[in-house]
Design an enzyme around this catalytic site. Structure first.
Site, PDB file in Angstrom:
ATOM      1  N   GLU A 126      17.914  -3.728 -40.305  1.00  0.00           N
ATOM      2  CA  GLU A 126      17.602  -2.713 -41.313  1.00  0.00           C
ATOM      3  C   GLU A 126      17.040  -3.320 -42.593  1.00  0.00           C
ATOM      4  OE1 GLU A 126      20.397  -2.824 -39.544  1.00  0.00           O
ATOM      5  OE2 GLU A 126      20.118  -1.059 -38.266  1.00  0.00           O
ATOM      6  N   HIS A 196      28.665   7.306 -38.059  1.00  0.00           N
ATOM      7  CA  HIS A 196      27.501   8.119 -37.684  1.00  0.00           C
ATOM      8  C   HIS A 196      27.542   9.479 -38.372  1.00  0.00           C
ATOM      9  CE1 HIS A 196      27.789   5.200 -34.347  1.00  0.00           C
ATOM     10  NE2 HIS A 196      26.474   5.256 -34.378  1.00  0.00           N
TER      11      HIS A 196
END
Lengths: 392, 390
Positions: A126, A196
């Site tokens: 990322e 999540h």
């Protein structure tokens, strides 16, 4: 600048044959996750624990932007990206698994349509994805990066906060990465657990130099995403993942933009102002109906849409009228963006307030695994807050 | 791989290839231990390599078989419970990779340390967690190994640091644990596991540097199952020689489908660490039968044929089973008996995991901070105060 995209051919090199996109056999992690999420599958509605905490209400069909087509939220995002790739030859899209359509199917078909040098997979890194995106943008190309889940954006936090946000300022306006847009699925999804489900908008709201935008449905998603891409500042675009399939609207096929930093009044009212964004807007719609029905209280509902820089004027004008403000978001209450709104409104509208400003938010806990139904600021909690404000 | 030459060391009654009736055999009929030729490891910056001829005893073999079979059955049960919506959230299954966990564990001590990512069920079991605790964690019940608060990705037990959700984030932690081992001078080491996808994260390289700089007793293990989520290694990594990517750290490439290969390589790596030579890297070439997580069917980026081929030709359990049978180290019936016992254990655990109560609501706020007396946590709005203890 058209050549900018050529640099990325190597990154997109595919050594293995992969099955074509849109073949029907193609499924994905996220897509199935959504199939399992309560709002999308009527069969699960019988399971009380997993009942959706909101009912999606589609927007009226927009007429001002030409022909429309039925799309859900992920399709409207695809449509916006499609328009961008078609009209801007420098635009590139990259992220984990985006070449096959992404885990939530937001980039389905784009690699085949525009080539693997413009829509390509990155490794799982990322920090690298965002840093790379800044470089692409500063060189003049339009960079659209996807972080697979907003929860995974933290490894890239430094790149966003220290590199992207400060580029223009620290170079005395000589360099900027305004062409960078970072997309990330955001918010609760029914059973996403700790990593999540998070809503990290408040972390980025503390960072001058970037814009943070969250749509409430397909029509807004497309218009706001196109605005983010066109905007000359780095933007973070958080997509409420629970709405990817659950939200279906008639969305204009052509390019259109919805201005950033402009809140939208979804329902006018006179007694309480309700401010929310993303999924929570739909919870608030129900709350407004409940308040009208059960208490005879008239609510004015505002979708903030842009978190940074936010539309102080629309909110304050509304509070001047109603005298009461309820802000609600899924992120934990302490230090959440509701705190900033509350503080700003209190300074601006102190003498207009009839009751203390209310915040109904997530608990000050990590996003819980099995306790999600308790954690979520559902309509009942918001309704209670309205009652308290009215009786103050 | 199966055609490996095997030398029977001590022969009882040799009945090669004959499926004898169990009742007619006694314990002494079986070969107590045999030596096997295993695949040679590729090495990087190493003068020596792990042995290619290894000895496995009958007890070891049976134990490996039972452990791997338990893991396999546990994962298949988890798959079933997930499809019934009894397990929710994210769930990453380990079936196919069993030889890695069992092989590593066979060559280190339980007092050594281990940390992995979110594909953690297998290691939780080998580190001492019970199937019951693991299954109950998956279903979010009180009897779960993390009190039902973590779920699939977050499992912990003694000397096992989880169970970490962010790709690659556990590796620096492992180096920290290794530093503690070195500092304490107790001859322990830390195994840090990550996948081929995580191998591209920046913090892994930061960790390599620190570990080599300070000569930490760290074994870095890259479980290369060929796909980082939906992207194959070739499309994600400029170099797929993961065992060489530590550059200045010596490395081994190991057949991760063969429990004996993994065991021997880990034994070699552990000796390397314990002798004070610093970190070592192992790439275990393995395969996951399931998709990346439960919401990935696992066939959109690879073919069913590919999965079938791995299952057919290099399944770690079949490999061990065939070795034991062809060397008269166990009988078919005996292994079947183990299968039955394992199945029963899994069924019992599943029963427990579906009937155990969920954690009490107070648990929602507990264990956020260390605090004594209890801390007040804001819930929903600033005035709702909930008690948090730890």
């Amino acid at each position: 600048m058209a050549a900018a995209a050529r640099f990325f051919i190597r990154g997109a090199n595919s050594k293995l044959p992969i099955s074509g996109i849109g073949t029907g056999a193609q499924s994905s992690f996220g897509a199935t996750l959504l199939k399992l999420s309560p709002n999308c599958n009527p069969r699960t509605k019988t399971q009380r624990r997993h009942a959706a905490h909101f009912t999606y209400q589609p927007d009226p069909i927009p007429t001002q932007y030409g022909p429309t087509q039925k799309m859900n939220l992920f399709q409207s995002v695809t449509s916006a990206l499609d328009n961008t790739l078609a009209s801007d030859p420098t635009a590139v899209i990259f992220g984990e698994d985006v070449a096959f359509g992404g885990v939530f199917r937001c980039t389905v078909g784009l690699r085949d349509k525009y080539g693997k040098d413009r829509v390509f997979n990155t490794p799982l890194c990322e920090q690298g994805i965002v840093g790379f995106g800044i470089g692409v943008a500063v060189a003049g190309a339009t960079a659209i990066a996807e972080i697979q889940f907003a929860d995974y954006i933290y490894p890239a936090f430094d790149q966003i906060v220290n590199e992207a946000a400060k580029y223009r300022y620290r170079s005395g306006n000589m360099f900027d990465c305004g062409n960078l847009t970072i997309r990330a699925p955001w918010g609760c999804v029914g059973h996403g657990s700790l990593y999540h489900s998070q809503s990290p908008e408040a972390f980025f709201a503390h960072c001058p130099g970037i814009k943070v935008v969250i749509p409430r449905g397909p029509v807004q998603a497309k218009g706001l995403l196109l605005s983010c891409i066109a905007d000359k500042n780095p933007c973070i675009f958080f997509e409420p993942k629970i709405l990817y399939r659950a939200a279906v609207e008639q969305v204009p096929v052509e390019t259109y933009t919805i201005p950033l930093s402009q809140a939208e009044i979804l329902q006018e009212g006179s007694d309480v102002t309700l401010v929310a964004w993303g999924t929570q807007v739909h919870v608030m719609r129900e709350v407004a109906d409940m308040a009208q029905e059960k208490l005879g209280v008239s609510c004015e509902l505002i979708d903030l849409q842009t978190i940074l820089p936010w539309d102080v004027e629309t909110v304050c004008k509304s509070v001047v009228k109603t005298g009461r403000l309820l802000i609600s978001h899924e992120a934990p209450v302490t230090g959440g963006f509701a705190a900033e709104i509350s503080s700003a409104v209190q300074e601006e509208c102190f003498l207009n307030l009839e009751a203390p400003i209310s915040r109904v938010c997530g608990y000050d806990t990590p996003f819980p695994h099995i306790f999600e139904p308790f954690y979520i600021p559902d309509k009942w909690k918001c309704f209670e807050a309205i009652k308290r404000m009215i009786n103050y | 791989m199966l055609s490996n030459i095997s030398n029977v060391v001590r022969v009882g009654v040799q009945r090669n290839g004959v499926a004898a009736v169990l009742s007619a055999r006694t314990y002494a009929d079986f070969t107590a231990q045999a030596s096997f030729e295993i695949k040679k490891c590729d090495t990087h910056k190493l003068d020596e390599a792990p042995a290619t001829e290894v000895v496995m005893t009958r007890e070891e073999g049976l134990q490996y078989y039972r452990t791997m079979q338990t893991m396999r059955r546990m994962e298949l049960k988890a798959d079933q419970l997930y499809k019934q919506k009894i397990i929710r959230g994210f769930c990453h299954l380990y079936d196919g990779q069993e030889a890695c966990a069992v092989g590593i564990e066979a060559a280190i001590n339980l007092s050594d340390h281990l940390i992995t990512a979110y594909r953690a069920h297998g290691y939780t079991y080998t580190r001492g967690g019970t199937v019951k605790e693991i299954m109950a964690e998956l279903t979010g019940r009180r009897g779960g190994i993390a009190k039902g608060k973590g779920g699939s990705m977050h499992m912990y037990c003694k000397n096992f640091y989880g169970g970490n959700g962010i790709v690659g984030a556990q590796v620096p932690l492992g180096a920290g644990v290794a530093l503690a081992c070195k500092y304490m001078g107790n001859n322990e080491l830390c195994v840090s596991l990550y996948g081929d996808g995580a191998a591209n994260q920046g913090q892994i390289f930061e960790t390599y540097n620190m570990a080599a700089l300070w000569k930490l007793p760290a074994i870095f293990v890259c479980e290369n199952n060929r796909y980082g989520m939906g992207t194959s290694v070739e499309r994600a990594a400029a170099s797929t020689d993961y065992y060489k990517r530590g550059d200045f750290i010596p490395g081994l490439r190991v057949d991760g489908m063969d429990v004996l290969c993994v065991r021997e390589a880990t034994r070699f790596a552990a000796e390397h660490c314990r002798s004070g030579k610093g970190p070592i890297l192992m790439e275990l070439q393995t395969y996951r039968y399931h998709g990346h997580s439960m919401s990935d069917p696992g066939i959109s980026y690879r073919t069913r044929e590919e999965i079938q081929e791995v299952r057919g030709k290099s399944d770690p359990i079949s490999l061990l089973k065939d070795r034991m049978l062809s060397n008269n180290m166990a009988s078919v019936e005996e292994l079947k008996e183990i299968d039955v016992e394992v199945r029963k254990e899994i069924e019992d655990a599943a029963q427990f995991a579906t009937t155990d109560p969920e954690p009490q609501l107070e648990e929602l706020c507990n264990h956020i901070f260390y605090n004594n007396p209890p801390l007040e946590v804001r819930g929903t709005n600033p005035w709702t105060k909930l008690k948090s203890v730890s």
